[in-house]
Design a protein around this motif. Structure first.
Motif, mmCIF file in Angstrom:
data_model
loop_
_atom_site.group_PDB
_atom_site.id
_atom_site.type_symbol
_atom_site.label_atom_id
_atom_site.label_comp_id
_atom_site.label_asym_id
_atom_site.label_seq_id
_atom_site.Cartn_x
_atom_site.Cartn_y
_atom_site.Cartn_z
ATOM 1 N N ASP A 9 -0.740 -8.060 -8.457
ATOM 2 C CA ASP A 9 -0.246 -8.936 -7.397
ATOM 3 C C ASP A 9 -1.356 -9.146 -6.363
ATOM 4 O OD1 ASP A 9 2.403 -9.969 -5.912
ATOM 5 O OD2 ASP A 9 1.091 -8.975 -4.463
ATOM 6 N N PRO A 10 -1.627 -10.378 -5.931
ATOM 7 C CA PRO A 10 -2.752 -10.620 -5.022
ATOM 8 C C PRO A 10 -2.559 -10.054 -3.620
ATOM 9 C CG PRO A 10 -1.496 -12.637 -5.387
ATOM 10 C CD PRO A 10 -0.978 -11.625 -6.354
ATOM 11 N N ALA A 11 -1.327 -9.752 -3.232
ATOM 12 C CA ALA A 11 -1.083 -9.233 -1.883
ATOM 13 C C ALA A 11 -1.156 -7.710 -1.831
ATOM 14 C CB ALA A 11 0.277 -9.699 -1.383
ATOM 15 N N GLY B 94 4.598 11.331 -1.960
ATOM 16 C CA GLY B 94 5.526 11.112 -0.863
ATOM 17 C C GLY B 94 5.886 9.665 -0.606
ATOM 18 N N ALA B 95 5.286 8.732 -1.353
ATOM 19 C CA ALA B 95 5.637 7.320 -1.194
ATOM 20 C C ALA B 95 7.020 7.067 -1.781
ATOM 21 C CB ALA B 95 4.603 6.434 -1.879
ATOM 22 N N ARG B 96 7.719 6.098 -1.237
ATOM 23 C CA ARG B 96 9.059 5.745 -1.715
ATOM 24 C C ARG B 96 9.165 4.242 -1.922
ATOM 25 N NH1 ARG B 96 12.992 9.892 -0.584
ATOM 26 N NH2 ARG B 96 12.052 11.595 0.619
ATOM 27 N N ARG B 97 10.044 3.884 -2.852
ATOM 28 C CA ARG B 97 10.440 2.486 -3.037
ATOM 29 C C ARG B 97 11.945 2.471 -3.198
ATOM 30 N NH1 ARG B 97 7.229 -2.188 -4.836
ATOM 31 N NH2 ARG B 97 8.667 -3.921 -5.112
ATOM 32 N N MET C 131 4.065 1.948 -4.032
ATOM 33 C CA MET C 131 4.557 1.958 -5.398
ATOM 34 C C MET C 131 4.676 0.571 -6.007
ATOM 35 S SD MET C 131 7.511 4.865 -4.930
ATOM 36 C CE MET C 131 8.199 4.541 -6.571
ATOM 37 N N ALA C 132 4.418 0.511 -7.301
ATOM 38 C CA ALA C 132 4.636 -0.707 -8.073
ATOM 39 C C ALA C 132 6.137 -0.988 -8.177
ATOM 40 C CB ALA C 132 4.020 -0.555 -9.459
ATOM 41 N N ASP C 133 6.474 -2.182 -8.623
ATOM 42 C CA ASP C 133 7.860 -2.624 -8.711
ATOM 43 C C ASP C 133 8.516 -2.000 -9.943
ATOM 44 O OD1 ASP C 133 10.293 -3.895 -8.822
ATOM 45 O OD2 ASP C 133 9.485 -5.930 -8.680
ATOM 46 N N LEU C 134 9.031 -0.799 -9.767
ATOM 47 C CA LEU C 134 9.587 -0.070 -10.902
ATOM 48 C C LEU C 134 10.908 -0.647 -11.378
ATOM 49 C CD1 LEU C 134 8.681 3.614 -10.052
ATOM 50 C CD2 LEU C 134 7.877 2.266 -11.981
ATOM 51 N N GLU D 170 -0.850 -4.972 2.999
ATOM 52 C CA GLU D 170 0.507 -5.511 3.044
ATOM 53 C C GLU D 170 1.433 -4.576 2.280
ATOM 54 O OE1 GLU D 170 2.797 -9.403 1.249
ATOM 55 O OE2 GLU D 170 0.910 -9.733 2.330
ATOM 56 N N THR D 171 2.500 -4.164 2.924
ATOM 57 C CA THR D 171 3.464 -3.284 2.282
ATOM 58 C C THR D 171 4.523 -4.127 1.585
ATOM 59 O OG1 THR D 171 3.123 -1.567 3.955
ATOM 60 C CG2 THR D 171 5.128 -1.420 2.632
ATOM 61 N N ALA D 172 4.720 -3.875 0.289
ATOM 62 C CA ALA D 172 5.699 -4.644 -0.485
ATOM 63 C C ALA D 172 7.109 -4.340 0.001
ATOM 64 C CB ALA D 172 5.567 -4.308 -1.965
ATOM 65 N N PRO D 173 8.018 -5.303 -0.090
ATOM 66 C CA PRO D 173 9.408 -5.064 0.318
ATOM 67 C C PRO D 173 9.996 -3.852 -0.392
ATOM 68 C CG PRO D 173 9.040 -7.400 -0.128
ATOM 69 C CD PRO D 173 7.798 -6.691 -0.563
ATOM 70 N N GLY D 174 10.680 -3.012 0.388
ATOM 71 C CA GLY D 174 11.293 -1.811 -0.172
ATOM 72 C C GLY D 174 10.390 -0.610 -0.234
ATOM 73 N N ASN D 175 9.088 -0.805 0.009
ATOM 74 C CA ASN D 175 8.137 0.296 -0.078
ATOM 75 C C ASN D 175 7.991 1.032 1.247
ATOM 76 O OD1 ASN D 175 7.213 0.648 -2.690
ATOM 77 N ND2 ASN D 175 5.537 -0.819 -2.498
ATOM 78 N N GLU D 176 7.747 2.325 1.156
ATOM 79 C CA GLU D 176 7.348 3.157 2.294
ATOM 80 C C GLU D 176 5.955 3.673 1.980
ATOM 81 O OE1 GLU D 176 10.367 6.041 3.470
ATOM 82 O OE2 GLU D 176 11.902 4.759 2.545
ATOM 83 N N HIS D 177 4.969 3.037 2.588
ATOM 84 C CA HIS D 177 3.546 3.246 2.308
ATOM 85 C C HIS D 177 3.087 4.580 2.905
ATOM 86 C CE1 HIS D 177 -0.516 2.046 1.399
ATOM 87 N NE2 HIS D 177 -0.245 0.759 1.323
#
Length: 369
Positions: free
Chosen positions: A106-108, A163-166, A137-140, A274-281
């Motif tokens: 993903d470019p973002a 410790g990252a979350r999606r 995290m990737a879009d699991l 950029e943090t993807a929606p649903g992610n906790e970076h």
């Protein structure tokens, strides 16, 4: 020339008494290999993630390699992954005799583009290895749908995402297993090489324990091959036990550093993470982007800063992977990112004064154009 991307020494001074006590605890225990410290860390790391099992291994590369083998991936199988990763991800796939099959990112976010995975699946595909890169995290959810349709396994590469979350789920807990590195720079780092695989699959856990210990269940008797000498060291395990208790604090500190960068470098022309929606970076690294990356890095060197690029060469362009048949132009998003990204200093004990200097120097360089 000073390098400021990562430095453990300030953190060590703050934690020195606990780290030295961890070493002393192991040395006084009478057991230096696969003792109480490894068992304790495995139990505590599994509990942190809410999974049934953790198997400690000697490094993150073997975590991926043994994880693949434990999930039944072997010679001739295809494994879908990304070229925008550290080479060990792909080396581990190659090491089990499987064939890495790349998709673009993903470019973002620079994470695996799940829309491309479906087209990469063939009758030989056995597994997907999404890389949770840079701290998110990737879009699991999308990848699990693809895996379910085709009967594929998923091994999450979590080396950069402790410790990252999606959507509330921790890295490593959605797929069939999660592979972790505890290399010293990581969000949870040892004082040398170390790794682990987590899973709730009891069959995979049994395979992992045999794989890391020569294929043995009892001493001196090999019950299954292949087998490796890939045990987690007792000293690293005990240090990791102590540091695991502070993992959430490390993550909070990293996020604070990231916020200061965002505040200080907004509007400068740098493309910020950029943090993807649903992610906790968790910001393992703080990767920025600019079309004049090389000019900026040269100007930074003149000020005494030497920053890292994660990663300057996409795996598919390396001569060591030429046998896979890919070439320049095959993954344009990955290749464009490799020309423009670089990493700013990021670690929990980063002095605010040093960060302020980095921000000020960058603003000056960018203002000059």
């Amino acid at each position: 020339m000073a390098t400021y991307v990562w430095d453990y020494r300030r953190e060590y001074e703050n934690e020195r008494a606990d780290i030295l006590d961890a070493v002393d605890t192991v040395f006084r225990s009478g057991r230096l290999i696969l003792g109480e410290s490894v068992r304790g860390f495995e139990e505590e790391f599994a509990r942190y993630h809410g999974v049934r099992h953790c198997v400690g291994v000697d490094n993150g590369t073997n975590a991926v390699k043994l994880g693949l083998q434990a999930l039944g991936v072997g010679p001739g199988d295809e494994v879908v992954t990304v070229s925008n990763t550290a080479a060990p991800t792909v080396l581990a796939i190659d090491a089990v005799g499987a064939v890495p099959v790349f998709v673009d990112v993903d470019p973002a976010t620079y994470l695996m583009d799940p829309r491309q995975v479906e087209d990469a699946v063939t009758e030989r595909t056995r597994c997907i290895v999404p890389v949770h890169l840079y701290g998110q995290m990737a879009d699991l959810a999308a990848l699990m749908e693809t895996a379910g349709r085709h009967g594929l396994r998923i091994l999450e590469d979590c080396a950069q995402a402790h410790g990252a979350r999606r959507e509330g789920r921790l890295a490593g807990t959605t797929g069939d297993a999660g592979a972790f590195s505890f290399y010293p720079t990581k969000v949870l780092g040892a004082y040398g090489d170390a790794g682990a695989v987590i899973t709730s699959d009891g069959t995979a856990e049994g395979h992992l324990r045999r794989l890391r210990y020569y294929g043995m269940e009892d001493r001196y008797y090999v019950v299954r091959t292949p087998g490796h000498n890939a045990r987690l060291d007792e000293v690293h395990a005990e240090i990791l036990r102590r540091k695991l208790r502070r993992l959430d604090d490390y993550i909070a500190a990293r996020r604070a550093v990231a916020r200061r960068y965002a505040e200080g470098l907004g509007g400068t022309g740098l493309v910020l993470p950029e943090t993807a929606p649903g992610n906790e970076h968790v910001f393992y690294v703080y990767v920025v982007r600019h079309p004049e990356r090389d000019r900026i890095l040269e100007a930074l060197r003149e000020h005494g800063f030497e920053f890292n690029i994660s990663y300057p060469w996409p795996v598919h362009t390396m001569t060591g992977f030429a046998h896979l048949g890919y070439g320049t132009g095959d993954f344009p998003v990955t290749e464009a990112a490799a020309r423009e990204i670089f990493s700013l200093p990021m670690y929990p004990s980063l002095p605010q004064g040093l960060q302020d200097k980095v921000i000020a120097v960058l603003r000056e360089i960018l203002a000059r154009g």
